[in-house]
Design a protein around this motif. Structure first.
Motif, PDB file in Angstrom:
ATOM      1  N   UNK A 146       0.834  -1.209   0.000  1.00 50.92           N
ATOM      2  CA  UNK A 146       0.000   0.000   0.000  1.00 50.92           C
ATOM      3  C   UNK A 146       0.868   1.258   0.000  1.00 50.92           C
ATOM      4  N   UNK A 147       1.917   1.222   0.848  1.00 50.99           N
ATOM      5  CA  UNK A 147       2.827   2.374   0.911  1.00 50.99           C
ATOM      6  C   UNK A 147       3.555   2.542  -0.423  1.00 50.99           C
ATOM      7  N   UNK A 148       3.966   1.416  -1.018  1.00 58.18           N
ATOM      8  CA  UNK A 148       4.660   1.451  -2.307  1.00 58.18           C
ATOM      9  C   UNK A 148       3.754   2.053  -3.381  1.00 58.18           C
ATOM     10  N   UNK A 149       2.481   1.658  -3.363  1.00 56.72           N
ATOM     11  CA  UNK A 149       1.498   2.191  -4.325  1.00 56.72           C
ATOM     12  C   UNK A 149       1.373   3.699  -4.203  1.00 56.72           C
ATOM     13  N   UNK A 150       1.338   4.162  -2.965  1.00 55.55           N
ATOM     14  CA  UNK A 150       1.187   5.594  -2.717  1.00 55.55           C
ATOM     15  C   UNK A 150       2.396   6.377  -3.264  1.00 55.55           C
ATOM     16  N   UNK A 151       3.606   5.895  -2.914  1.00 57.74           N
ATOM     17  CA  UNK A 151       4.827   6.584  -3.375  1.00 57.74           C
ATOM     18  C   UNK A 151       4.913   6.546  -4.899  1.00 57.74           C
ATOM     19  N   UNK A 152       4.658   5.368  -5.489  1.00 66.37           N
ATOM     20  CA  UNK A 152       4.746   5.217  -6.944  1.00 66.37           C
ATOM     21  C   UNK A 152       3.740   6.134  -7.632  1.00 66.37           C
ATOM     22  N   UNK A 153       2.552   6.255  -7.049  1.00 61.26           N
ATOM     23  CA  UNK A 153       1.529   7.140  -7.596  1.00 61.26           C
ATOM     24  C   UNK A 153       2.005   8.582  -7.626  1.00 61.26           C
ATOM     25  N   UNK A 154       2.742   8.973  -6.590  1.00 65.21           N
ATOM     26  CA  UNK A 154       3.248  10.352  -6.514  1.00 65.21           C
ATOM     27  C   UNK A 154       4.342  10.627  -7.537  1.00 65.21           C
ATOM     28  N   UNK A 155       5.310   9.674  -7.657  1.00 64.56           N
ATOM     29  CA  UNK A 155       6.452   9.948  -8.544  1.00 64.56           C
ATOM     30  C   UNK A 155       6.186   9.527  -9.981  1.00 64.56           C
ATOM     31  N   UNK A 197      19.398 -11.864   3.398  1.00 63.77           N
ATOM     32  CA  UNK A 197      18.922 -12.107   4.759  1.00 63.77           C
ATOM     33  C   UNK A 197      18.097 -10.979   5.342  1.00 63.77           C
ATOM     34  N   UNK A 198      17.684 -10.035   4.481  1.00 64.99           N
ATOM     35  CA  UNK A 198      16.829  -8.930   4.935  1.00 64.99           C
ATOM     36  C   UNK A 198      15.850  -8.585   3.819  1.00 64.99           C
ATOM     37  N   UNK A 199      14.545  -8.539   4.110  1.00 65.74           N
ATOM     38  CA  UNK A 199      13.547  -8.349   3.054  1.00 65.74           C
ATOM     39  C   UNK A 199      13.315  -6.877   2.670  1.00 65.74           C
ATOM     40  N   UNK A 200      13.954  -5.937   3.381  1.00 69.07           N
ATOM     41  CA  UNK A 200      13.672  -4.515   3.154  1.00 69.07           C
ATOM     42  C   UNK A 200      13.896  -4.093   1.704  1.00 69.07           C
ATOM     43  N   UNK A 201      12.933  -3.340   1.171  1.00 69.90           N
ATOM     44  CA  UNK A 201      13.086  -2.767  -0.167  1.00 69.90           C
ATOM     45  C   UNK A 201      12.728  -1.283  -0.142  1.00 69.90           C
ATOM     46  N   UNK A 202      13.290  -0.534  -1.080  1.00 69.22           N
ATOM     47  CA  UNK A 202      12.911   0.870  -1.243  1.00 69.22           C
ATOM     48  C   UNK A 202      12.578   1.101  -2.710  1.00 69.22           C
ATOM     49  N   UNK A 203      12.135   2.287  -3.013  1.00 64.98           N
ATOM     50  CA  UNK A 203      11.576   2.540  -4.334  1.00 64.98           C
ATOM     51  C   UNK A 203      12.178   3.803  -4.954  1.00 64.98           C
ATOM     52  N   UNK A 204      12.408   3.743  -6.260  1.00 67.63           N
ATOM     53  CA  UNK A 204      12.948   4.898  -6.993  1.00 67.63           C
ATOM     54  C   UNK A 204      12.263   5.016  -8.344  1.00 67.63           C
ATOM     55  N   UNK A 205      12.257   6.212  -8.883  1.00 71.26           N
ATOM     56  CA  UNK A 205      11.873   6.420 -10.279  1.00 71.26           C
ATOM     57  C   UNK A 205      12.826   5.591 -11.141  1.00 71.26           C
ATOM     58  N   UNK A 206      12.290   4.884 -12.139  1.00 74.82           N
ATOM     59  CA  UNK A 206      13.127   4.055 -12.999  1.00 74.82           C
ATOM     60  C   UNK A 206      13.587   4.840 -14.219  1.00 74.82           C
ATOM     61  N   UNK A 207      14.886   4.799 -14.481  1.00 72.26           N
ATOM     62  CA  UNK A 207      15.424   5.427 -15.693  1.00 72.26           C
ATOM     63  C   UNK A 207      15.632   4.340 -16.735  1.00 72.26           C
TER      64      UNK A 207
END
Ligand code: MV4
Length: 458
Positions: A146-155, A197-207
């Motif tokens: 849900x958080x990823x959707x929100x950020x992706x929607x913004x950028x 060994x860690x599931x954390x992911x972050x999000x960026x605009x794709x070039x």
């Protein structure tokens, strides 16, 4: 912690980089200790070092990655410092820490700085706060679809999900539309958990088709930082670089100076010491965006050595000895000519399958402006257990055209028989119109390997 000049260094690596570090030590009058696995008994780093210690079986996990074996070897041989090279333990903060607590100088950044560079979204946040340009993206880790959707929607799409503990391309997913996001988020998390060994992911605009441009950093332990001219490393296949050059055909003096100034401040604020690289993506408008920091000497460092005249490995050792940058190099660093590196891998140039085995015929090119960094020799056996790099061929010229011509003639004079190598692929890369024109991006190799079908004339 020992201070002053080192008498003896252990090299916690193998292959060409182990030989490269031994060369630097010899020139500095420092004794060397090689460590080797059972598969590397006849490797040249073992031969060129003053002492050599077998640290375990062929499998890296039980030799070149085995902390206790390496620390024991260092203690038995009474060295004062350890050079980790690249790969293996070079960016392992715990290893750097164990070295320190064992009274051994780790030739690299401080453990806490290595740790920061290893957490990609934290490095990104740090750089953003220091006014280094970053891509639009999440503020740290994205905790839910849900958080990823929100950020992706913004950028705006496309976006890319990246593993926080990642690097080198693993745990990345490109998302083109909102309806794909949840599934790709789950995949990226799973891959990140399995690989790091860690599931954390972050999000960026794709070039879409960026250039990969990176800046070489040297920083002493007294707060001085120098940013050396950039390298362009856009020619990669499956995140393995094939050809690197310096300067980048896409760079100009103003942008270089601007980036140097901002990076100098950022790396000083981070308490960065020793050698490192700051990686950027360049978009179609020529804008640079920070992606990550590599806290080690890199495979492609020789192109920077050719255009600056600075011995980066000797600089690493002298910095670790406590010497000041002002005694190591003259600032501002000047850029002289153009250098290109081809990574000669032991692999089939068509299928890219690794090609281990005995080298039956071997001739290395030389002459003006040509350098070969290798551990290989006639009749040596390439073991199947490690990466496929057999040699780096580097050519320097007064300009890019001269460097290309010099590289071409050096490729013609490089003979490696008995195994497959990437030499024929390098010939094709250098002959490509886009390469000749300096039109490079991360899709270059795909274009070369799968040319677009052209309609036959009627
Ligand atoms: C990207 C990207 C496009 N957009 N990030 C790949 C390895 C990792 N170090 C970063 N990578 C990329 N990050 C955004 N926001 C494209 C890549 C990428 C790439 C980068 C450099 C060199 C070759 C590459 C090949 C595929 C993807």
């Amino acid at each position: 912690m020992p201070s002053g000049r080192f008498k003896k260094i252990l090299i916690a690596n193998r292959g060409e980089i182990a030989v490269r570090v031994i060369s630097a030590c010899k020139e500095l009058g420092i004794q060397t200790v090689a460590v080797y696995s059972e598969a590397d008994r006849y490797s040249s780093h073992v031969r060129f070092a003053d002492q050599a210690i077998c640290i375990g079986p062929a499998k890296s996990a039980r030799s070149y990655l085995d902390l206790p074996s390496i620390i024991s070897a260092a203690e038995i041989t009474n060295v004062e410092a350890i050079h980790p090279g690249y790969g293996f333990l070079s960016e392992n903060a715990s290893f750097a820490e164990v070295c320190e607590t064992s009274g051994l100088k780790f030739i690299g950044p401080k453990p806490e700085v290595i740790r920061l560079t290893g957490v990609k979204e934290q490095a990104r946040a740090f750089m953003r706060d220091m006014d280094v340009p970053v891509l639009p993206g999440s503020d740290g880790v994205v905790h839910s679809p849900a958080e990823a959707l929100e950020v992706a929607g913004e950028i705006g799409y496309p976006v890319i999900l990246k593993a926080s503990a990642g690097g080198g391309g693993r745990g990345m997913r490109v998302v083109n539309q909102a309806s794909d996001l949840a599934a790709l988020y789950a995949q990226a998390q799973q891959e990140a958990a399995a690989a790091f060994g860690a599931p954390d992911v972050y999000l960026e605009k794709f070039i879409q088709a960026p250039r990969h441009i990176e800046f070489q950093v040297l920083a002493d332990e007294h707060g001085s930082v120098e940013i050396l001219p950039e390298r362009e490393c856009s020619i990669q296949r499956r995140h393995q670089k094939l050809v690197e050059e310096s300067p980048s055909p896409a760079m100009n003096v103003r942008l270089r100076n601007q980036m140097s100034a901002v990076l100098r401040k950022a790396m000083a604020a981070a308490g960065y010491t020793n050698a490192g690289t700051v990686e950027f993506l360049m978009d179609e408008h020529g804008k640079l965006y920070f992606i990550e920091v590599n806290a080690r000497v890199q495979v492609e460092h020789p192109v920077t050595e050719f255009v600056t005249g600075i011995d980066i490995v000797k600089a690493q050792i002298r910095i670790a000895q406590g010497e000041r940058l002002a005694t190591i190099l003259r600032s501002p660093v000047e850029l002289r000519g153009h250098a290109i590196e081809c990574r000669i891998n032991a692999e089939n140039p068509e299928t890219f399958a690794p090609s281990a085995g005995r080298i039956t015929g071997f001739h290395v090119p030389g002459g003006m402006g040509v350098r070969v960094d290798t551990w290989a020799y006639a009749d040596c056996v390439i073991p199947p257990f490690y990466d496929s790099l057999v040699a780096k061929l580097i050519a320097h010229g007064n300009d890019r055209q001269e460097a290309i011509r010099r590289m071409n003639r050096a490729l013609d004079m490089f003979i490696i028989e008995g195994i497959f190598t990437s030499i024929p692929l390098h010939r094709r890369i250098l002959a490509h119109t886009d390469f000749q024109a300096g039109r490079l991006d991360t899709n270059f190799i795909n274009r070369l390997l799968t040319p677009e079908k052209v309609e036959a004339p009627a």
